[in-house]
Write an enzyme that holds these catalytic residues in place. Structure first.
Site, PDB file in Angstrom:
ATOM      1  N   ALA A 261       1.018  -1.251  -0.020  1.00 26.59           N
ATOM      2  CA  ALA A 261      -0.027   0.067  -0.146  1.00 26.59           C
ATOM      3  C   ALA A 261       0.814   1.170  -0.015  1.00 26.59           C
ATOM      4  CB  ALA A 261      -0.919   0.089   1.027  1.00 26.59           C
ATOM      5  N   ASP A 262       0.461   2.089  -0.853  1.00 28.69           N
ATOM      6  CA  ASP A 262       1.133   3.624  -0.651  1.00 28.69           C
ATOM      7  C   ASP A 262       0.351   4.354   0.125  1.00 28.69           C
ATOM      8  OD1 ASP A 262       3.332   4.421  -3.159  1.00 28.69           O
ATOM      9  OD2 ASP A 262       2.156   2.346  -3.419  1.00 28.69           O
ATOM     10  N   ARG A 263      -0.968   4.088   0.379  1.00 29.89           N
ATOM     11  CA  ARG A 263      -1.731   5.033   1.431  1.00 29.89           C
ATOM     12  C   ARG A 263      -2.948   4.281   1.740  1.00 29.89           C
ATOM     13  NH1 ARG A 263      -1.938  10.848   2.655  1.00 29.89           N
ATOM     14  NH2 ARG A 263      -0.181  11.142   1.180  1.00 29.89           N
TER      15      ARG A 263
END
Length: 391
Positions: A261-263
């Site tokens: 996940a990036d965010r």
């Protein structure tokens, strides 16, 4: 040979150029925040945790070699704040970078009697982020592996991963050794999604690992496939194109799709590499667990939902052209590393390109979010309660 994704000693930083893998292992020197910014934008370094660490350490190296004219506490603080704001623009989607910037600003803003003291505080904080990342990744791996095994009838499972969330990392840094079995390109240590796969293998519970090609930058075929062939016995890993995922789940027993996940928004909506959303849809249809592996630094409690996440638009050239060494023999897959070519394969002139770097997977399609603190599952109202991770 053990590759080192990040080589750091105080005052010196170099990163493995991921654009050159798997054919060449070339290191790029990061001497200052500008070098770190360019490495992140060009995707020489990638993965939300690694981006934050390289940004933090890039400025640490610059501060270690700062000219003596920058000496007052106020001047040093202003210098650090300006550089951190600059670095923050290198990858707006990745919350780890924003989290690191906020924490480093807080440390820098603490009362200090001299600029030298502020610099030392900053460097120590950046170095601690590197050490913590390695420890957190191992915890994510163990928690994720246990969740998958607890929710599957098989003792040995097959899994699918997307993009790249790991690679070999081993280096001497700030006074102690991080061992050679700490691996990650997308993080600094063991890896998030790949950390779970490694944990499954260490428990003799991995039957097979599949990875997607991950167009248009091919992080899956260039990086993840390379890692899997290095880490696991021959025949235990398989590469597929992104469009083959549904067919794979239809024809073979896949226990989980594991992604990074990036965010992660407060409600659990997750921004990750483009193609993650469609994998979640396919996994739900086929009854396959969809697992997000992310440190708590990737959870943004100030972003209420995925609709509030900024999605980076990438250049059209990433889709239209292919760059790499010339193939000398297709059968043996040998290449001429001295001949690097850029080609335009079968693309009609004048065609438009839609190239978002990320997409957002709604929380309703996610079964579990695995963090270093444990697993987060939805309550009886189908809601994640991620605030409990920070209590």
């Amino acid at each position: 040979m053990t590759l080192k994704a990040i080589q750091y000693t105080r005052g010196s930083l170099s990163v493995l150029d991921q654009l050159r893998l798997p054919h060449e292992s070339i290191y790029v020197c990061i001497s200052n925040s500008e070098d770190a910014f360019n490495a992140i934008v060009r995707m020489v370094v990638r993965g939300a945790p690694a981006i934050a660490i390289v940004a933090a350490l890039g400025l640490a190296v610059e501060l270690n070699n700062v000219p003596p004219t920058l000496c007052s506490a106020e001047a040093v603080k202003n210098f650090i704040f300006e550089k951190l704001e600059y670095l923050l623009q290198s990858r707006p989607t990745a919350v780890n970078l924003a989290d690191a910037v906020t924490k480093l600003k807080g440390i820098t803003a603490e009362p200090s009697i001299s600029g030298k003291t502020i610099i030392e505080k900053y460097i120590q904080a950046a170095e601690r982020m590197l050490a913590d990342d390695v420890k957190d990744n191992r915890s994510i791996g163990n928690h994720g592996a246990q969740f998958i095994l607890d929710n599957d009838s098989e003792k040995s499972v097959a899994v699918l991963t997307h993009c790249n969330t790991g690679f070999v990392f081993a280096t001497y840094c700030f006074g102690f050794y991080l061992t050679n079995d700490c691996r990650s390109l997308a993080t600094a240590g063991y890896g998030t999604a790949l950390g779970i796969i490694r944990a499954l293998y260490s428990r003799d519970a991995l039957q097979h690992a599949y990875c997607t090609e991950t167009r248009p930058y091919n992080q899956g075929s260039r990086l993840t496939a390379y890692e899997l062939t290095q880490d696991f016995p021959e025949g235990m890993s398989t590469l597929i194109t992104d469009s083959m995922a549904a067919s794979l789940m239809q024809q073979r027993k896949i226990s989980a799709v594991i992604v990074g996940a990036d965010r992660v928004a407060r409600n659990g909506d997750t921004a990750n590499k483009i193609g993650t959303y469609q994998l979640a849809i396919v996994a739900r249809y086929h009854g396959v667990k969809f697992v997000v592996a992310a440190p708590t630094t990737s959870i943004d409690m100030n972003t209420m939902s995925g609709s509030d996440i900024t999605i980076e638009q990438r250049p059209s050239s990433e889709v239209l052209v292919v760059r790499g060494p010339v193939v000398k023999d297709v059968k043996s897959m040998t290449v001429d590393k001295t001949r690097i070519e850029t080609i335009l394969p079968g693309v009609a002139h004048g065609i438009g390109v839609f190239n978002p770097g990320f997409d957002v997977t709604p929380k309703d399609l996610i079964d579990v979010i695995v963090t270093e603190k444990g697993v987060a599952v939805k309550n009886h109202e189908n809601q994640f309660e991620l605030a409990e991770l920070f209590g």
